[in-house]
Design a protein around this motif. Structure first.
Motif, PDB file in Angstrom:
ATOM      1  N   ALA A 116      29.926 -17.577  38.591  1.00  0.00           N
ATOM      2  CA  ALA A 116      29.725 -18.813  39.414  1.00  0.00           C
ATOM      3  C   ALA A 116      31.142 -18.571  40.408  1.00  0.00           C
ATOM      4  CB  ALA A 116      29.192 -19.228  39.114  1.00  0.00           C
ATOM      5  N   SER A 117      31.748 -19.026  39.967  1.00  0.00           N
ATOM      6  CA  SER A 117      33.161 -18.557  41.006  1.00  0.00           C
ATOM      7  C   SER A 117      33.762 -17.618  41.624  1.00  0.00           C
ATOM      8  CB  SER A 117      34.039 -19.386  40.257  1.00  0.00           C
ATOM      9  OG  SER A 117      34.362 -20.804  39.524  1.00  0.00           O
ATOM     10  N   ALA A 118      33.206 -16.539  40.884  1.00  0.00           N
ATOM     11  CA  ALA A 118      33.864 -14.828  41.530  1.00  0.00           C
ATOM     12  C   ALA A 118      32.365 -14.600  42.072  1.00  0.00           C
ATOM     13  CB  ALA A 118      33.606 -14.010  40.442  1.00  0.00           C
ATOM     14  N   VAL A 119      31.111 -15.378  42.025  1.00  0.00           N
ATOM     15  CA  VAL A 119      30.117 -14.966  43.438  1.00  0.00           C
ATOM     16  C   VAL A 119      30.786 -15.710  44.853  1.00  0.00           C
ATOM     17  CG1 VAL A 119      28.255 -15.399  44.626  1.00  0.00           C
ATOM     18  CG2 VAL A 119      28.547 -14.752  41.589  1.00  0.00           C
ATOM     19  N   VAL A 175      30.429  -6.539  45.196  1.00  0.00           N
ATOM     20  CA  VAL A 175      29.738  -6.015  43.453  1.00  0.00           C
ATOM     21  C   VAL A 175      31.529  -5.264  42.330  1.00  0.00           C
ATOM     22  CG1 VAL A 175      29.043  -4.616  41.792  1.00  0.00           C
ATOM     23  CG2 VAL A 175      27.266  -5.177  43.857  1.00  0.00           C
ATOM     24  N   ALA A 176      32.091  -5.109  43.642  1.00  0.00           N
ATOM     25  CA  ALA A 176      33.086  -4.605  43.782  1.00  0.00           C
ATOM     26  C   ALA A 176      34.632  -4.886  42.782  1.00  0.00           C
ATOM     27  CB  ALA A 176      33.470  -2.865  44.159  1.00  0.00           C
ATOM     28  N   GLY A 177      34.230  -5.965  44.216  1.00  0.00           N
ATOM     29  CA  GLY A 177      35.356  -7.122  44.430  1.00  0.00           C
ATOM     30  C   GLY A 177      35.114  -8.186  42.790  1.00  0.00           C
ATOM     31  N   ALA A 178      33.656  -8.628  42.788  1.00  0.00           N
ATOM     32  CA  ALA A 178      33.428  -9.128  41.421  1.00  0.00           C
ATOM     33  C   ALA A 178      34.168  -8.570  40.735  1.00  0.00           C
ATOM     34  CB  ALA A 178      32.474 -10.101  41.393  1.00  0.00           C
ATOM     35  N   SER A 179      33.108  -7.756  40.114  1.00  0.00           N
ATOM     36  CA  SER A 179      33.671  -6.813  38.622  1.00  0.00           C
ATOM     37  C   SER A 179      35.156  -6.638  38.521  1.00  0.00           C
ATOM     38  CB  SER A 179      32.533  -5.380  39.046  1.00  0.00           C
ATOM     39  OG  SER A 179      31.788  -5.975  39.084  1.00  0.00           O
ATOM     40  N   LEU A 180      35.573  -6.365  39.516  1.00  0.00           N
ATOM     41  CA  LEU A 180      37.442  -6.209  39.138  1.00  0.00           C
ATOM     42  C   LEU A 180      38.052  -7.042  38.934  1.00  0.00           C
ATOM     43  CD1 LEU A 180      38.036  -3.350  42.248  1.00  0.00           C
ATOM     44  CD2 LEU A 180      38.112  -3.847  39.643  1.00  0.00           C
ATOM     45  N   GLY A 181      37.741  -8.396  39.569  1.00  0.00           N
ATOM     46  CA  GLY A 181      38.117  -9.783  39.564  1.00  0.00           C
ATOM     47  C   GLY A 181      37.939 -10.343  38.035  1.00  0.00           C
ATOM     48  N   LEU A 198      43.622 -15.439  42.351  1.00  0.00           N
ATOM     49  CA  LEU A 198      44.597 -13.995  43.210  1.00  0.00           C
ATOM     50  C   LEU A 198      43.961 -12.962  43.602  1.00  0.00           C
ATOM     51  CD1 LEU A 198      48.104 -15.684  40.084  1.00  0.00           C
ATOM     52  CD2 LEU A 198      47.271 -15.980  43.144  1.00  0.00           C
ATOM     53  N   CYS A 199      42.943 -12.618  42.202  1.00  0.00           N
ATOM     54  CA  CYS A 199      42.851 -11.833  42.578  1.00  0.00           C
ATOM     55  C   CYS A 199      41.360 -11.596  43.588  1.00  0.00           C
ATOM     56  CB  CYS A 199      41.425 -11.301  41.178  1.00  0.00           C
ATOM     57  SG  CYS A 199      42.167 -10.618  39.601  1.00  0.00           S
ATOM     58  N   GLY A 200      41.139 -12.869  43.483  1.00  0.00           N
ATOM     59  CA  GLY A 200      40.249 -13.091  45.284  1.00  0.00           C
ATOM     60  C   GLY A 200      41.438 -12.525  45.913  1.00  0.00           C
ATOM     61  N   MET A 201      42.069 -13.013  46.732  1.00  0.00           N
ATOM     62  CA  MET A 201      43.068 -13.308  47.176  1.00  0.00           C
ATOM     63  C   MET A 201      43.669 -11.988  48.384  1.00  0.00           C
ATOM     64  SD  MET A 201      45.264 -16.596  47.066  1.00  0.00           S
ATOM     65  CE  MET A 201      46.701 -15.967  48.224  1.00  0.00           C
ATOM     66  N   VAL A 202      43.761 -11.062  46.465  1.00  0.00           N
ATOM     67  CA  VAL A 202      44.803  -9.417  47.309  1.00  0.00           C
ATOM     68  C   VAL A 202      43.371  -8.606  47.538  1.00  0.00           C
ATOM     69  CG1 VAL A 202      45.125  -7.347  46.455  1.00  0.00           C
ATOM     70  CG2 VAL A 202      45.886  -9.548  44.911  1.00  0.00           C
ATOM     71  N   TYR A 203      41.610  -8.465  46.292  1.00  0.00           N
ATOM     72  CA  TYR A 203      40.455  -7.863  47.056  1.00  0.00           C
ATOM     73  C   TYR A 203      40.554  -7.853  48.034  1.00  0.00           C
ATOM     74  CZ  TYR A 203      37.089  -5.343  46.113  1.00  0.00           C
ATOM     75  OH  TYR A 203      35.919  -4.533  46.272  1.00  0.00           O
ATOM     76  N   ASN A 204      40.621  -9.269  48.747  1.00  0.00           N
ATOM     77  CA  ASN A 204      39.600  -9.664  50.420  1.00  0.00           C
ATOM     78  C   ASN A 204      40.395  -9.491  51.007  1.00  0.00           C
ATOM     79  OD1 ASN A 204      37.551 -10.733  49.608  1.00  0.00           O
ATOM     80  ND2 ASN A 204      38.083 -12.511  48.642  1.00  0.00           N
ATOM     81  N   ALA A 239      21.711 -10.890  55.218  1.00  0.00           N
ATOM     82  CA  ALA A 239      22.313  -9.963  56.593  1.00  0.00           C
ATOM     83  C   ALA A 239      23.671  -9.096  56.644  1.00  0.00           C
ATOM     84  CB  ALA A 239      22.314 -10.769  57.796  1.00  0.00           C
ATOM     85  N   ILE A 240      23.855  -8.252  55.299  1.00  0.00           N
ATOM     86  CA  ILE A 240      24.667  -8.051  54.952  1.00  0.00           C
ATOM     87  C   ILE A 240      23.794  -6.250  55.243  1.00  0.00           C
ATOM     88  CG2 ILE A 240      25.934  -9.134  54.294  1.00  0.00           C
ATOM     89  CD1 ILE A 240      26.230  -8.424  51.798  1.00  0.00           C
ATOM     90  N   ASP A 241      25.040  -4.984  55.214  1.00  0.00           N
ATOM     91  CA  ASP A 241      24.573  -3.346  55.093  1.00  0.00           C
ATOM     92  C   ASP A 241      25.096  -3.481  53.386  1.00  0.00           C
ATOM     93  OD1 ASP A 241      27.339  -3.772  55.411  1.00  0.00           O
ATOM     94  OD2 ASP A 241      27.213  -2.244  57.534  1.00  0.00           O
ATOM     95  N   GLY A 242      24.569  -1.977  53.286  1.00  0.00           N
ATOM     96  CA  GLY A 242      25.002  -1.504  52.197  1.00  0.00           C
ATOM     97  C   GLY A 242      26.558  -1.592  51.306  1.00  0.00           C
ATOM     98  N   ARG A 243      27.504  -1.240  52.928  1.00  0.00           N
ATOM     99  CA  ARG A 243      29.072  -1.035  52.204  1.00  0.00           C
ATOM    100  C   ARG A 243      29.638  -2.867  51.476  1.00  0.00           C
ATOM    101  NH1 ARG A 243      33.003   1.105  56.888  1.00  0.00           N
ATOM    102  NH2 ARG A 243      34.863   1.428  55.377  1.00  0.00           N
ATOM    103  N   GLU A 244      29.177  -3.920  52.499  1.00  0.00           N
ATOM    104  CA  GLU A 244      28.933  -5.226  52.409  1.00  0.00           C
ATOM    105  C   GLU A 244      29.192  -5.549  51.006  1.00  0.00           C
ATOM    106  OE1 GLU A 244      30.420  -8.702  52.780  1.00  0.00           O
ATOM    107  OE2 GLU A 244      32.301  -6.840  53.268  1.00  0.00           O
ATOM    108  N   ARG A 245      27.209  -5.048  50.137  1.00  0.00           N
ATOM    109  CA  ARG A 245      27.280  -5.287  49.366  1.00  0.00           C
ATOM    110  C   ARG A 245      27.764  -4.517  48.587  1.00  0.00           C
ATOM    111  NH1 ARG A 245      20.666  -5.969  48.945  1.00  0.00           N
ATOM    112  NH2 ARG A 245      20.597  -6.419  51.600  1.00  0.00           N
TER     113      ARG A 245
END
Length: 376
Positions: free
Chosen positions: A79-82, A47-53, A175-181, A37-43
């Motif tokens: 799996a943690s990145a997901v 994807v970008a966040g997990a790759s960068l992280g 730390l990457c997740g905190m900044v990106y999210n 139940a998410i749109d293309g922007r959220e997808r």
């Protein structure tokens, strides 16, 4: 001679066969994936966040490892990145869950390696002990189970492995997740509300009866429930029309009636307004007790006396009316701004069908709110 059909008749087991087939289809449907139940922007954000992280974590850990032969990145971190980037509100993705779950599981697995009971039983013991430790320390994290198996399958017995790379990988990813999210408007880490309203206590009791681990925080679950209830309230409000809330038991009077005949009806039926109709039953006005009081020379004795003024002489001729299919949302401004307390509901022939009052509107709104509001 009667015609005999050659088509086969359903046997006594046809109903049972159909039920069995339906049950099988329902069982198979449980394996079909549910739509996201998410749109293309959220997808794209995930994807970008997990790759960068993972990219930043791998680059930093690889640089710190230098020429050392020790591993610099562990596979369970994927799996943690997901979890961190796709479901940042999940209790399983919070910083302590990621850091503590991965590190504690790796340490527990290293300890299990010292027992030397063979790879099969060591793997089973390490995974079970890791889950127990994560639950006890409130850092349940599914990739932690993968960390425990990674230690066993690679025969790692050095406790330093839990610090480098497991702990270091986990800290950098968090730390990457905190900044990106935060930069993409996703709260992380998720902070629980300080105050605990009564609705949360009720929710806690329901969750205690449910007795399963949920991949969603209590606050987000409560927010989803409230948003769903609000959406339902708005839908019910939009669907309500004048015909759904009007009082159909109305008392009408003819404009030729004398006041002495009309006046007792207010007290007899406990009403505050009566539509006035002509000989054809069409609405021509409305009369209220205030109209009686404004009539010249009105008093109680005159009202009970025969003859005198007629209803048509004191009624309000300019009447605001509504059709039966008018939305409730359109009626609220009429009551709020025009000073009307009663709105006759008419049909296509201008004949009264019912009456909508302020009390009817309030009752309809209160009923929808009570059905939509969480218990307090």
């Amino acid at each position: 001679m009667p015609h005999r059909s050659n088509s086969p008749r359903p046997g006594p087991g046809s109903a049972g066969l159909a039920g069995w087939r339906t049950a099988c289809l329902a069982w198979l449907s449980a394996f079909l994936p549910a739509p996201l139940a998410i749109d293309g922007r959220e997808r794209l954000r995930v994807v970008a966040g997990a790759s960068l992280g993972i990219g930043l974590t791998a680059w930093l850990c690889h640089a710190l490892a230098g020429a050392q032969p020790s591993p610099w990145l562990v596979a369970p971190l994927g799996a943690s990145a997901v979890l961190v980037f796709a479901v940042p509100g999940s209790p399983l993705a919070q910083p302590w869950a990621v850091i503590g779950g991965n590190t504690v599981s790796a340490l527990v697995a290293v300890l299990c390696m010292q027992l030397q009971v063979g790879p099969v039983w060591t793997a089973a013991l390490a995974l079970g002990a890791a889950i127990a430790a994560m639950m006890a320390l409130r850092c349940l994290h599914p990739p932690g189970g993968a960390c425990a198996l990674l230690v066993v399958l690679n025969g790692i017995s050095d406790p330093a492995f839990a610090l480098q790379p497991v702990l270091l990988n986990s800290v950098l990813l968090v730390l990457c997740g905190m900044v990106y999210n935060q930069a993409t408007k996703r709260p992380y880490p998720h902070r629980a509300a300080a105050a605990v309203p009564a609705a949360d206590l009720d929710l806690d009791q329901v969750l205690a009866r449910y007795n399963q681990v949920l991949d969603i925080s209590r606050d987000e679950l409560r927010a989803l429930i409230e948003d769903t209830q609000l959406q339902g309230y708005q839908r019910r409000l939009a669907d309500l029309r004048a015909r759904d809330i009007m009082s159909t038991h109305i008392i009408t009077v003819a404009r030729s009636w004398p006041l002495a005949q009309a006046w007792p009806l207010f007290r007899q039926h406990k009403i505050k307004a009566m539509p006035v109709v002509d000989a054809q039953g069409e609405l021509v006005g409305i009369v209220t007790p205030a109209d009686f009081l404004r009539s010249p020379g009105f008093d109680a004795a005159a009202a009970l006396a025969p003859g005198g003024l007629q209803v048509g002489q004191i009624m309000t001729r300019s009447v605001r009316v509504v059709s039966a299919d008018r939305h409730l949302a359109e009626l609220i401004p009429v009551f709020a701004s025009s000073g009307h307390h009663h709105l006759p509901v008419i049909d296509a022939q201008h004949r009264p069908l019912g009456m909508v009052t302020q009390s009817d509107v309030v009752a309809a709104l209160s009923g929808s709110l009570l059905r939509a509001a969480p218990p307090t």
